[in-house]
Design a protein around this motif. Sequence first.
Motif, PDB file in Angstrom:
ATOM      1  N   HIS A   1      -5.039 -15.777  -0.301  1.00  0.00           N
ATOM      2  CA  HIS A   1      -4.600 -14.382  -0.461  1.00  0.00           C
ATOM      3  C   HIS A   1      -4.243 -13.774   0.923  1.00  0.00           C
ATOM      4  O   HIS A   1      -4.832 -13.988   1.908  1.00  0.00           O
ATOM      5  CB  HIS A   1      -5.853 -13.225  -1.033  1.00  0.00           C
TER       6      HIS A   1
ATOM      7  N   ALA B   1     -11.060  -8.220  -9.590  1.00  0.00           N
ATOM      8  CA  ALA B   1     -10.982  -9.352  -9.037  1.00  0.00           C
ATOM      9  C   ALA B   1     -12.194 -10.463  -9.675  1.00  0.00           C
ATOM     10  O   ALA B   1     -13.345  -9.813  -9.948  1.00  0.00           O
ATOM     11  CB  ALA B   1     -11.395  -9.278  -7.661  1.00  0.00           C
TER      12      ALA B   1
ATOM     13  N   ARG C   1      -3.236 -10.145   1.491  1.00  0.00           N
ATOM     14  CA  ARG C   1      -3.722  -8.961   1.944  1.00  0.00           C
ATOM     15  C   ARG C   1      -5.509  -8.912   1.578  1.00  0.00           C
ATOM     16  O   ARG C   1      -5.846  -9.651   0.990  1.00  0.00           O
ATOM     17  CB  ARG C   1      -3.394  -7.862   0.966  1.00  0.00           C
ATOM     18  N   LYS C   2      -6.099  -8.177   2.420  1.00  0.00           N
ATOM     19  CA  LYS C   2      -7.520  -8.040   2.358  1.00  0.00           C
ATOM     20  C   LYS C   2      -7.896  -7.013   1.481  1.00  0.00           C
ATOM     21  O   LYS C   2      -8.946  -7.208   0.735  1.00  0.00           O
ATOM     22  CB  LYS C   2      -8.031  -7.811   3.888  1.00  0.00           C
ATOM     23  N   ASN C   3      -7.159  -5.728   1.262  1.00  0.00           N
ATOM     24  CA  ASN C   3      -7.535  -4.621   0.603  1.00  0.00           C
ATOM     25  C   ASN C   3      -6.396  -4.708  -0.554  1.00  0.00           C
ATOM     26  O   ASN C   3      -5.188  -4.225  -0.355  1.00  0.00           O
ATOM     27  CB  ASN C   3      -7.384  -3.308   1.120  1.00  0.00           C
ATOM     28  N   HIS C   4      -6.898  -5.041  -1.784  1.00  0.00           N
ATOM     29  CA  HIS C   4      -6.175  -4.781  -2.814  1.00  0.00           C
ATOM     30  C   HIS C   4      -6.188  -3.464  -3.759  1.00  0.00           C
ATOM     31  O   HIS C   4      -5.883  -3.355  -4.890  1.00  0.00           O
ATOM     32  CB  HIS C   4      -6.253  -6.234  -4.048  1.00  0.00           C
ATOM     33  N   ASN C   5      -7.077  -2.748  -3.294  1.00  0.00           N
ATOM     34  CA  ASN C   5      -7.808  -1.461  -4.002  1.00  0.00           C
ATOM     35  C   ASN C   5      -8.017  -1.847  -5.416  1.00  0.00           C
ATOM     36  O   ASN C   5      -7.813  -1.301  -6.618  1.00  0.00           O
ATOM     37  CB  ASN C   5      -6.319  -0.433  -4.230  1.00  0.00           C
ATOM     38  N   PHE C   6      -8.853  -2.897  -5.490  1.00  0.00           N
ATOM     39  CA  PHE C   6      -9.600  -3.202  -6.657  1.00  0.00           C
ATOM     40  C   PHE C   6     -10.396  -2.150  -7.256  1.00  0.00           C
ATOM     41  O   PHE C   6     -11.156  -1.578  -6.742  1.00  0.00           O
ATOM     42  CB  PHE C   6     -10.521  -4.653  -6.581  1.00  0.00           C
TER      43      PHE C   6
ATOM     44  N   CYS D   1      -5.964 -10.634 -13.346  1.00  0.00           N
ATOM     45  CA  CYS D   1      -6.995 -10.587 -12.436  1.00  0.00           C
ATOM     46  C   CYS D   1      -6.538 -11.792 -11.192  1.00  0.00           C
ATOM     47  O   CYS D   1      -5.736 -12.571 -11.487  1.00  0.00           O
ATOM     48  CB  CYS D   1      -8.324 -10.849 -12.654  1.00  0.00           C
TER      49      CYS D   1
ATOM     50  N   TYR E   1     -11.257 -15.151  -6.332  1.00  0.00           N
ATOM     51  CA  TYR E   1     -11.799 -15.313  -4.859  1.00  0.00           C
ATOM     52  C   TYR E   1     -13.263 -16.361  -4.994  1.00  0.00           C
ATOM     53  O   TYR E   1     -13.972 -16.107  -5.990  1.00  0.00           O
ATOM     54  CB  TYR E   1     -12.521 -13.989  -4.149  1.00  0.00           C
TER      55      TYR E   1
ATOM     56  N   ASN F   1     -12.892  -3.203  -0.344  1.00  0.00           N
ATOM     57  CA  ASN F   1     -12.644  -2.150  -1.464  1.00  0.00           C
ATOM     58  C   ASN F   1     -13.645  -1.305  -1.824  1.00  0.00           C
ATOM     59  O   ASN F   1     -14.216  -1.293  -2.828  1.00  0.00           O
ATOM     60  CB  ASN F   1     -12.183  -3.027  -2.484  1.00  0.00           C
TER      61      ASN F   1
ATOM     62  N   ARG G   1      -6.404  -3.317 -11.873  1.00  0.00           N
ATOM     63  CA  ARG G   1      -6.854  -4.603 -10.605  1.00  0.00           C
ATOM     64  C   ARG G   1      -8.047  -4.992 -10.648  1.00  0.00           C
ATOM     65  O   ARG G   1      -9.183  -4.278 -10.374  1.00  0.00           O
ATOM     66  CB  ARG G   1      -6.416  -3.600  -9.231  1.00  0.00           C
TER      67      ARG G   1
END
Length: 325
Positions: free
Chosen positions: A153, A258, A155-160, A280, A283, A193, A256
Amino acid sequence: MIMLSLFLLIMIIDRRTLWSGFTFLMALGSLGFYTLFILMVYISQFPDSIISRILIYIGLIGLFLFFLIPFILLIFYFIEGINILKKEEFHYSNLLSLFFVFAILLLVSAWFNGSIKEDPLLFKGYAMIEISAFYLLFIMSIYVVSAILNLMHIRKNHNFQYIVVLGCAIFKDKVPPLLASRIEKGIELYRKNPDSILIFSGGQGQGEDMAEAEAMAEYALKKGVDHSRILIENQSKDTYENLMYSRMKMEEPVKRVAIVTTSYHVFRALILAKKQGIRCVGYGSQTKWYFTLNALIREFIGYLSIRWKIHGFVLLLIVIFIGII
């Protein structure tokens, strides 16, 4: 460029497929052949230059290492197969690495058996097994590459909206290290997030004093996670149910999500999620290397049980084709 474009397109649309690994390997192979072609053109134009000789030596060494990789892999699997028996309790599932090595060695050694080649019927039977095994090894290689790609991945922040942490066996009411690493990964993702909801998923199994999800929630609370950001799914008995019941806990619209589990388990969980129509990404938490290698074989067998129709059909075609010729 065509293969690279296909690979990037699949990664953008939906990477939860073996096509991600297949197109990646094809793009890599195409790049290798293209590089080899450029080197051959250069060497033919300047045959006596020092650079040409160096390139030839590098090419020969690379070719030697390429053919050496399967032998290195078998040795590696054998060593780690012994390690898992030394460090973990004896269980048939812990024998998968050693069984894998001995099965490959048996297939290869059978080729040098003269009686097989002399008997046409026996030779056809061997050919069926050999080609079927080669096909399964090829699919397994693609599976492993696809699994690795689904762990990457940018991006660190996917706004899950939701982070689903899949459970596994607990010792009465104690969270074992394997499950703790999953929870820690889920909490780490939650910190990045902060508007997300953590869903801990896992029912109560044999020998457990409480549901896995409840033990996971208690662990997370001790780590400072706000109680209002936790949902508990305590009905599930396997990965498919983990995802199904967790999906029922989510409020619409769900966009969104994970999935968090141990690294070797992520890809199969994503395939099961795709089967249920859950969009989804996955991780993975880390575990011991020798355990991961053994578990990858188990996960691949699990994948075959999901896609048994298509791969069973291909194996049937192989048997029929060899039987006819």
